[in-house]
Design an enzyme around this catalytic site. Structure first.
Site, short mmCIF file in Angstrom:
data_model
loop_
_atom_site.label_atom_id
_atom_site.label_comp_id
_atom_site.label_asym_id
_atom_site.label_seq_id
_atom_site.Cartn_x
_atom_site.Cartn_y
_atom_site.Cartn_z
N GLY A 132 0.83 -1.37 0.20
CA GLY A 132 -0.12 0.04 -0.01
C GLY A 132 0.70 0.99 -0.20
CB CYS B 135 15.48 -3.04 2.49
SG CYS B 135 13.85 -2.88 1.68
#
Length: 381
Positions: A200, A324
């Site tokens: 999302g 990340c």
């Protein structure tokens, strides 16, 4: 602030935030409850699920809401492989997948699964011929991301799906976290993927919301056990506000996709032309055939962190490779897989565009980048 780090996360649309607040205020009941308030919440959840299913061209019962892209990827790979060991224990993925895939298959290797990694060329694209050679009768799972999160390379998903389905009984999973809402991705019969993962917060939705969707019913183990929510595959009280907000973001993305594609592609080509003027001082890793919203490049013999800080001082936010791994002091596995020359591999910068960026910001980046290059490298255009 000019924010060019939309592949890490995006600013939510106001309409999405408003939807989230309204559902929390008025439809906060547990959707599993049988009283009227629970039924109303469940109806909202069903509607959100149906809207996403229509976008992906699948059935309502084939869409599950998750906590994000990493969970969806983990759900797909562990759920399918462990439910189908009778078919085989061979897995195929690529060298440039997101960590949520690579770390998962490493874990499965310790449990006796065999993993083959597809290499990529200098543009970050797999070889379909290599896929044909590595696919086997006992291949149980294949995972290939649609758009790479670091350089924006686009993989030939439809062609890969055809090869996989014609030569094995493997389930084909596509990580569409970086492509959904920017490029067409949906279930397209036997040629396409069997499972799609979506996040999302990459499409101006909310963090903590995601989707795992299926082309048709498949054999997969539950991800969470408990009360049997989400068709018994992901137990726990469903976060209706997050699901409805994600559906809203997905619909906005689907409605604007052609406009979005054209805008990003224009900026992408414009900046490639601009950066090309610096000659060997700048190596462009993204190609004109890649996704328009991601542009990666490297400045020769300059660490990425230095360039990021210099641009940040001028009000421009960019990143090194993926969020990340950007805090880790090591070369990106994607850069390594592409065999980027040593003079450039430590200085990779990623610009990633979103719905709130403008043409004015693109032009401002050019101005500030020229100043940075003069200051740090003594280079004048």
């Amino acid at each position: 602030m000019i924010y060019f780090d939309n592949s890490a996360t995006t600013k939510p649309y106001k309409e999405v935030l408003d939807t989230f607040i309204q559902v929390n205020e008025h439809f906060y009941a547990n959707p599993a409850s049988i009283h009227e308030a629970g039924v109303e919440a469940n109806e909202l959840l069903d509607r959100a699920r149906s809207q996403v299913a229509q976008i992906l061209k699948t059935d309502d019962y084939s869409v599950l809401f998750t906590g994000g892209g990493t969970e969806s990827n983990n759900f797909a790979i562990f759920g399918v492989t462990k439910a189908n060991t009778h078919k085989g224990k061979h897995i195929i993925t690529t060298e440039i997948e997101h960590a949520s895939i690579l770390e998962s298959v490493k874990s499965l290797e310790k449990e006796g699964f065999e993993v083959d990694y597809l290499q990529v060329d200098e543009n970050g694209v797999i070889s379909l011929e290599e896929l044909k050679k590595k696919i086997r009768k006992d291949t149980v799972f294949v995972s290939i991301m649609h758009v790479n999160n670091e350089i924006g390379s686009i993989q030939p998903i439809q062609e890969a799906g055809k090869i996989i389905h014609e030569n094995s009984r493997a389930t084909f999973h596509v990580d569409a976290v970086q492509s959904f809402g920017k490029l067409p991705i949906f279930f397209n019969g036997e040629a396409g993927p069997d499972i799609i993962s979506i996040s999302g917060h990459k499409i101006h939705g909310l963090k903590g919301s995601g989707i795992i969707a299926f082309r048709q019913k498949i054999n997969i183990l539950p991800y969470l056990l408990g009360g049997g929510q989400e068709f018994g595959l992901r137990s726990g009280t469903v976060a209706v506000p997050q699901a409805v907000a994600l559906s809203k973001a997905a619909r906005i993305a689907a409605e604007k996709i052609e406009e979005t594609q054209a805008k990003y592609k224009k900026w992408h080509q414009d900046l490639i032309q601009f950066l090309s003027k610096f000659g060997e001082e700048v190596k462009i890793l993204s190609t004109e055939f890649g996704a328009g919203h991601i542009l990666s490049f490297s400045v020769k013999d300059l660490k990425g962190e230095i360039l990021i800080n210099a641009l940040q001082q001028r009000g421009i936010i960019v990143s090194t490779s993926s969020a990340c791994s950007s805090k880790q002091k090591k070369t990106s596995h994607v850069v390594t897989a592409m065999n980027v020359e040593k003079h450039y591999k430590d200085g990779v910068i990623r610009l990633s565009f979103g719905a709130f960026n403008t043409e004015v910001e693109i032009n401002q980046f050019k101005i500030e980048f020229m100043k940075v290059m003069k200051e740090l490298k003594g280079v004048n255009l």
